[in-house]
Scaffold this active site. Sequence first.
Site, mmCIF file in Angstrom:
data_model
loop_
_atom_site.group_PDB
_atom_site.id
_atom_site.type_symbol
_atom_site.label_atom_id
_atom_site.label_comp_id
_atom_site.label_asym_id
_atom_site.label_seq_id
_atom_site.Cartn_x
_atom_site.Cartn_y
_atom_site.Cartn_z
ATOM 1 C CB ALA A 193 -0.914 0.003 1.220
ATOM 2 C CB CYS A 194 2.279 3.491 -1.957
ATOM 3 S SG CYS A 194 1.632 3.537 -3.615
ATOM 4 C CB SER A 195 0.483 8.202 -1.473
ATOM 5 O OG SER A 195 1.353 8.453 -0.405
#
Length: 103
Positions: free
Chosen positions: A7-9
């Site tokens: 998960a990232c921005s």
Amino acid sequence: MKRILLACSSGMSTSLLVTKMQEHARAIGDEAEIWAVGQDMAKKEMTKADVVLIGPQMVFLKDELKKEAEKYGIQVEVIDMAAYGMADGKKVYEQALGLIGDR
């Protein structure tokens, strides 16, 4: 089969890393489902995962995601910053395996 959620921005910056991790898993004969999502989908998608790795830019969400992940008995950890920056699929894959353990 190992199921690894990144998960990232926005889910975009981890796409290259996902590809590199998949290549490494295939090279060593592992079956793995590895996918990336944006931070807004992380809680929903973690229900399908064995482990959640978050981008270094999301460290501020680690405690919140860890609390949610406890419901599913999975771990959440920040991706090693150097490995993330270099898109080192092998190192991040090994980090994920270490967190999955015997699952």
